[in-house]
Design a protein around this motif. Structure first.
Motif, mmCIF file in Angstrom:
data_model
loop_
_atom_site.group_PDB
_atom_site.id
_atom_site.type_symbol
_atom_site.label_atom_id
_atom_site.label_comp_id
_atom_site.label_asym_id
_atom_site.label_seq_id
_atom_site.Cartn_x
_atom_site.Cartn_y
_atom_site.Cartn_z
ATOM 1 N N LEU A 1 0.755 -1.283 -0.102
ATOM 2 C CA LEU A 1 0.041 -0.042 0.041
ATOM 3 C C LEU A 1 0.908 1.233 -0.066
ATOM 4 C CD1 LEU A 1 -2.861 -1.042 2.468
ATOM 5 C CD2 LEU A 1 -2.790 -0.769 -0.123
ATOM 6 N N GLY A 2 2.017 1.193 0.819
ATOM 7 C CA GLY A 2 2.810 2.458 0.687
ATOM 8 C C GLY A 2 3.406 2.731 -0.784
ATOM 9 N N VAL A 3 3.610 1.615 -1.384
ATOM 10 C CA VAL A 3 4.012 1.866 -2.883
ATOM 11 C C VAL A 3 2.854 2.645 -3.523
ATOM 12 C CG1 VAL A 3 4.969 0.638 -4.837
ATOM 13 C CG2 VAL A 3 5.516 -0.654 -2.551
ATOM 14 N N GLY A 4 1.738 2.079 -3.732
ATOM 15 C CA GLY A 4 0.825 2.569 -4.344
ATOM 16 C C GLY A 4 0.555 4.128 -4.077
ATOM 17 N N GLN A 5 0.854 4.207 -2.621
ATOM 18 C CA GLN A 5 0.242 5.476 -2.230
ATOM 19 C C GLN A 5 1.248 6.692 -2.809
ATOM 20 O OE1 GLN A 5 -1.639 6.482 0.647
ATOM 21 N NE2 GLN A 5 -1.105 8.593 0.652
ATOM 22 N N THR A 6 2.477 6.466 -3.079
ATOM 23 C CA THR A 6 3.565 7.313 -3.910
ATOM 24 C C THR A 6 2.951 7.760 -5.161
ATOM 25 O OG1 THR A 6 4.927 5.666 -4.578
ATOM 26 C CG2 THR A 6 5.451 6.414 -2.550
ATOM 27 N N LEU A 7 2.327 6.993 -5.859
ATOM 28 C CA LEU A 7 1.790 7.291 -7.078
ATOM 29 C C LEU A 7 0.591 8.168 -7.170
ATOM 30 C CD1 LEU A 7 1.311 4.644 -10.288
ATOM 31 C CD2 LEU A 7 -0.727 6.359 -9.552
ATOM 32 N N PHE A 8 -0.283 7.907 -6.226
ATOM 33 C CA PHE A 8 -1.333 8.700 -6.083
ATOM 34 C C PHE A 8 -1.073 10.081 -5.383
ATOM 35 C CE2 PHE A 8 -3.500 4.704 -6.628
ATOM 36 C CZ PHE A 8 -4.541 5.025 -7.410
ATOM 37 N N SER A 9 0.083 10.141 -4.423
ATOM 38 C CA SER A 9 0.336 11.156 -4.080
ATOM 39 C C SER A 9 1.086 12.200 -5.081
ATOM 40 C CB SER A 9 1.555 10.953 -2.904
ATOM 41 O OG SER A 9 0.922 10.520 -1.855
ATOM 42 N N ALA A 10 1.817 11.485 -6.169
ATOM 43 C CA ALA A 10 2.420 12.346 -7.210
ATOM 44 C C ALA A 10 1.174 12.947 -7.968
ATOM 45 C CB ALA A 10 3.141 11.324 -8.022
ATOM 46 N N LEU A 11 0.020 12.410 -8.185
ATOM 47 C CA LEU A 11 -1.037 12.683 -8.808
ATOM 48 C C LEU A 11 -1.643 14.195 -7.775
ATOM 49 C CD1 LEU A 11 -2.977 9.332 -10.107
ATOM 50 C CD2 LEU A 11 -1.493 11.082 -11.430
ATOM 51 N N VAL A 12 -1.709 13.898 -6.752
ATOM 52 C CA VAL A 12 -2.182 14.955 -5.806
ATOM 53 C C VAL A 12 -1.488 16.203 -6.027
ATOM 54 C CG1 VAL A 12 -2.836 15.691 -3.649
ATOM 55 C CG2 VAL A 12 -3.653 13.411 -4.424
ATOM 56 N N GLN A 13 -0.131 15.816 -6.133
ATOM 57 C CA GLN A 13 0.876 16.900 -6.123
ATOM 58 C C GLN A 13 0.680 17.770 -7.380
ATOM 59 O OE1 GLN A 13 5.491 17.265 -5.234
ATOM 60 N NE2 GLN A 13 5.104 16.182 -6.999
ATOM 61 N N ASP A 14 0.352 17.194 -8.541
ATOM 62 C CA ASP A 14 0.195 17.809 -9.862
ATOM 63 C C ASP A 14 -1.049 18.401 -9.702
ATOM 64 O OD1 ASP A 14 2.345 17.099 -11.249
ATOM 65 O OD2 ASP A 14 1.363 15.294 -12.162
ATOM 66 N N TYR A 15 -2.195 17.990 -9.206
ATOM 67 C CA TYR A 15 -3.529 18.702 -9.056
ATOM 68 C C TYR A 15 -3.126 20.023 -8.105
ATOM 69 C CZ TYR A 15 -8.307 19.513 -7.274
ATOM 70 O OH TYR A 15 -9.706 19.925 -7.005
ATOM 71 N N VAL A 16 -2.550 19.959 -7.087
ATOM 72 C CA VAL A 16 -2.081 21.031 -6.268
ATOM 73 C C VAL A 16 -1.619 22.142 -6.997
ATOM 74 C CG1 VAL A 16 -0.924 21.958 -4.172
ATOM 75 C CG2 VAL A 16 -2.363 20.073 -3.926
ATOM 76 N N HIS A 17 -0.604 21.886 -7.698
ATOM 77 C CA HIS A 17 0.148 22.770 -8.348
ATOM 78 C C HIS A 17 -0.582 23.325 -9.726
ATOM 79 C CE1 HIS A 17 4.357 22.920 -6.963
ATOM 80 N NE2 HIS A 17 4.060 21.844 -6.359
ATOM 81 N N ALA A 18 -1.401 22.468 -10.384
ATOM 82 C CA ALA A 18 -2.177 22.868 -11.237
ATOM 83 C C ALA A 18 -3.204 24.088 -10.909
ATOM 84 C CB ALA A 18 -3.275 21.868 -11.934
ATOM 85 N N HIS A 19 -3.531 23.842 -9.755
ATOM 86 C CA HIS A 19 -4.564 24.889 -9.104
ATOM 87 C C HIS A 19 -3.816 26.229 -8.637
ATOM 88 C CE1 HIS A 19 -7.272 21.676 -9.194
ATOM 89 N NE2 HIS A 19 -8.218 22.534 -9.189
ATOM 90 N N GLU A 20 -2.705 26.380 -8.759
ATOM 91 C CA GLU A 20 -1.692 27.701 -8.599
ATOM 92 C C GLU A 20 -2.193 28.378 -7.347
ATOM 93 O OE1 GLU A 20 -2.511 29.531 -12.181
ATOM 94 O OE2 GLU A 20 -0.962 28.399 -13.319
ATOM 95 N N TRP A 21 -2.389 27.641 -6.190
ATOM 96 C CA TRP A 21 -2.461 28.346 -4.965
ATOM 97 C C TRP A 21 -1.270 28.778 -4.518
ATOM 98 C CZ3 TRP A 21 -5.328 23.263 -4.324
ATOM 99 C CH2 TRP A 21 -6.662 23.329 -4.561
ATOM 100 N N ASP A 22 -1.414 29.809 -3.558
ATOM 101 C CA ASP A 22 -0.197 30.621 -3.053
ATOM 102 C C ASP A 22 0.480 29.818 -2.095
ATOM 103 O OD1 ASP A 22 -0.452 32.816 -4.538
ATOM 104 O OD2 ASP A 22 -1.698 33.924 -2.937
#
Length: 800
Positions: free
Chosen positions: A127-148
């Motif tokens: 589960l920790g392995v898969g978590q890193t993949l989804f955390s990378a997707l969430v990181q892209d989501y956060v950066h795409a929304h360009e919050w301060d």
């Protein structure tokens, strides 16, 4: 000169690798052989599995990682990870001496239980392995929304054992990562070719390589270290390489365990009569030959640092690093070494080999070649020394009330969709932070209106082809970097792992998200391991499970959930609710969006005895069954009762003989049954239970408090039932297992007749199945009659 060949850096890293190996082995030995045992149980600790990853951990944590990078450490390498944190000044000797003990270093790295730099918990294999993949997707989501104030992008790195890749959730994650275009994700496979019970199959690396390449990953195979690569360049080296490449895994493991003389005999027997090869073999002593033949890339610092340092792109990367299980220990190579422990005699030999004096086992720099000042200066300069593990993210205010779109007859599932649609119209900051996700049931769980308003997330714009071609459609499926919905494939493990990643964004990315995930209630069980893992990490999200119970009765047993309310009650970190009416749901949802943002005060509430200030995740069990909505205005006290778990829909009188307690969409049957009994038993009570979970948790907590001397501790359910006569009976009814509410009788010792569903698989109309399982109005009345014998209930008898 490559950075890895820096004459100053390599000796330091080599010394630190040696110290990490010693401390991790000693930590386990101390727990199993030296620390007092009061229960006689084996402590364990996986010395061999820890040793196989020591060099890779050293290269990453002391040379490669940046503060923004995040790592999921292989569970069995936890001791080496903690040894590294000790050297960086982030772990204490006291906690390491209490490895696997009460409030000591955890068995496996834990975000919530280890007081160190743990990015992702990895106790459940895979589960920790898969978590890193989804955390990378969430990181892209956060950066795409360009919050301060969003931190820079980091690499999400998983360190996985090769046997760990047998877990199916990993391959489900790879597929979803390909669909979503995952970036900045490294998976480093500790390819030691041993599992818990055996040596792995031949050629497994080639299957991994093909699989990852097919899904768009770069694959880096690290097989040989510097010593072997140099040997291959000498006369006879080609034959030596060929022999190693074709050597079966079991034979290689045997020779590793047997040592230099065994290597020499086998090599001479197999290829030693070829002139150059014989001279090559004879040029090494036994010790040198053993060192050469075990010089795999996963234990070679220059090779590792060159390989990691050369990754200069954001494409996903799978690194297959050849290692030896138990490398550097007497256990190396033995097929039984997974759970094996070094004996005191072996540890004493190992101590001498590591130049560690007795009584100095925990000293940071004991037995190392370089000066303490040089080593400490190197550690002090580490970019990880002062990195922020958990960012502090802003909390978003939630409106005091959610407007409920008026509908005379509706279901809680439809109400959920309408409430979220109303939120979607808002420009309030909290609405911008809601992100929804669903495993291919977005429309059928009533997320469609929300998605129409807020769009689907993708790293690049993608138009809705139906809309572009002017074909009428109810739903507008437009993807963009500003979308607020992740559409997943139909894999519940991925849903819960995604919710875990979204629900940790406030700590990992410094940007709070308010995740809402939907799925069919019966399929929670397909992802229970990942749900438990998400809660164990203290990820924060709202899980909306619908339809539930017998709502999909015509579709058969696979779509009927029975025990899910008890899953909600038993799951730590998850507050579960099952409202019957949309106004209740609106109250709960407003509370839930605030609750998932809380954290801090550990003291329980004086009224409910629940730890509400601490916060957690929320599970809503909803239904597609339309029922008539109640016309009413709820006071603040009424709303708090809904949140605390129950309220009187009909308050019992002083001479009450029976109370009907219900939860969820079975409300009409409960109301009808009370109406049938009302003429004969006027003081009858009707208890609406919105959360059996919170009622039970509050009662349990108050009971424990009283046992500790807090005599005035009283829970919500104790107050609700406190005025009932002792001879009053309680009939509980729920479209789920009867044990969900059967415990109510234990609160004050009342007799209880629990009604519910214990079997599944029958098809039919809802009315047919309610009657079949004995949870319709007539069954409720019959249960009340049996529970409180005496004057017959005339209306019931007339109806029959």
């Amino acid at each position: 000169m490559p950075k890895s060949r820096d004459p100053h850096v390599l000796p330091i890293l080599s010394d630190l690798e040696r110290k990490v190996l010693w401390l991790s082995a000693w930590m386990i030995h101390n727990a199993n052989h030296l620390r007092e045992s009061t229960d006689g149980l084996k402590v364990g600790g996986h010395q061999a599995s820890t040793a196989s990853l020591t060099t890779i951990l050293t290269a990453l944590y002391f040379h490669i990682l940046r503060p923004e990078d995040r790592v999921a450490v292989k569970p069995h390498a936890g001791p080496a990870f903690h040894a590294i944190q000790y050297l960086l000044g982030k772990q204490t000797r006291e906690r390491m001496e209490n490895f696997r003990g009460y409030k000591g270093v955890q068995s496996y790295p834990s975000r919530t239980k280890d007081a160190v730099d743990v990015d992702f918990s990895t106790g459940s294999v895979g589960l920790g392995v898969g978590q890193t993949l989804f955390s990378a997707l969430v990181q892209d989501y956060v950066h795409a929304h360009e919050w301060d104030k969003t931190p820079p992008k980091g690499r999400m790195i998983a360190l996985a054992g090769d046997a760990e890749l047998d877990e199916g959730n990993i391959f489900e994650a790879i597929l979803e990562g390909w669909k979503q275009g995952v970036r900045n994700c490294w998976w480093v496979i500790d390819y030691n070719r041993q599992s818990l019970d055996a040596v792995v199959r031949e050629g497994l690396w080639a299957r991994y390589e093909a699989l990852f390449r097919d899904f768009g990953w770069d694959v880096v195979i690290l097989k040989y270290g510097v010593l072997l690569e140099e040997a291959f360049q000498r006369p006879g080296g080609d034959a030596l390489r060929t022999w190693i490449d074709t050597c079966p895994n079991p034979l290689y493991s045997v020779l590793v365990f047997q040592g230099g003389a065994a290597w020499r005999k086998r090599l001479n027997d197999d290829i030693g009569d070829q002139g150059d090869v014989s001279r090559l073999i004879e040029s090494y002593t036994d010790d040198e030959l053993a060192r050469l033949m075990t010089n795999l890339a996963g234990h070679d610092l220059p090779t590792l640092i060159d390989a990691f340092g050369s990754i200069d792109h954001d494409r996903p990367v799978c690194v297959i690093a050849y290692t030896i299980k138990g490398f550097g220990l007497p256990l190396a190579g033995h097929k039984d070494n997974h759970a094996g422990l070094m004996t005191p005699t072996q540890m004493e030999t190992f101590r001498k080999l590591m130049n560690v004096r007795e009584g100095h086992e925990w000293d940071m720099f004991e037995g190392l070649k370089l000066s303490e000042n040089d080593l400490q200066a190197f550690l002090d300069a580490s970019p990880l020394k002062t990195r922020i593990t958990n960012h502090k993210a802003e909390r978003f205010a939630i409106p005091e009330h959610f407007e409920v779109p008026p509908q005379k007859v509706t279901s809680t599932q439809a109400g959920f969709g309408n409430l979220l649609n109303e939120i979607g119209k808002s420009d309030a900051p909290y609405a911008e932070r809601i992100v929804t996700t669903s495993p291919d049931v977005t429309v059928s769980t009533n997320l469609g209106a929300w998605v129409n308003r807020r769009g689907l997330f993708a790293r690049e714009n993608m138009a809705d082809t139906f809309k572009k071609e002017r074909i009428p459609s109810t739903y507008n499926w437009e993807f963009s970097p500003k979308g607020q919905h992740f559409e997943l494939g139909i894999a519940e493990m991925n849903l819960f792992t995604m919710l875990s990643a979204l629900g940790l964004s406030h700590a990992i990315n410094g940007q709070r998200l308010l995740p809402v995930g939907t799925l069919y209630d019966p399929f929670i069980q397909r992802g229970l391991d990942a749900l438990n893992y998400a809660c164990y990490q203290d990820a924060r999200f709202i899980l909306v499970a619908t339809p539930s119970g017998l709502t999909l009765a015509p579709e058969g047993g696979a779509h009927q959930s029975i025990n899910s309310p008890m899953i909600g009650m038993a799951q730590d970190g998850l507050a579960s609710f099952e409202p019957a009416y949309v106004d209740e749901l609106a109250i709960i949802m407003r509370w839930a969006f605030d609750y998932i943002q809380r954290g801090g005060n550990q003291e329980p509430s004086a009224s409910s005895w629940l730890h509400d200030d601490t916060g957690g995740s929320v599970y809503l069990r909803l239904s597609t069954r339309p029922i008539e909505q109640l016309t009413r205005t709820l006071t603040d006290a009424d709303e708090q009762a809904v949140i605390d778990g129950a309220y009187w829909l009909r308050k019992p009188g002083p001479n009450c003989q029976v109370v009907v307690a219900y939860s969820g969409a079975i409300a009409p049957e409960a109301i009808e049954a009370v109406g049938m009994m009302a003429e004969d038993r006027r003081d009858i009570g009707l208890l609406a239970v919105t959360s059996s979970d919170r009622l039970n948790a509050g009662w349990t907590a108050a009971s424990k408090a009283r046992e500790k001397g807090l005599v005035h501790a009283t829970s919500h359910i104790e107050r609700l039932l406190g005025d009932l006569p002792h001879n009053c009976g309680i009939v509980t009814v729920v479209d789920a297992h009867p044990a969900t509410l059967s415990w109510l009788g234990s609160v004050h010792g009342h007799r209880v007749r629990p009604l519910g569903i214990e079997h599944f698989g029958q098809t039919g109309t809802l009315q047919d199945l309610y009657r079949h399982y004995g949870i319709d109005a007539a069954a409720i009345v019959a249960a009340a009659e049996a529970l409180t014998p005496g004057k017959p209930i005339r209306r019931y008898l007339q109806a029959v």
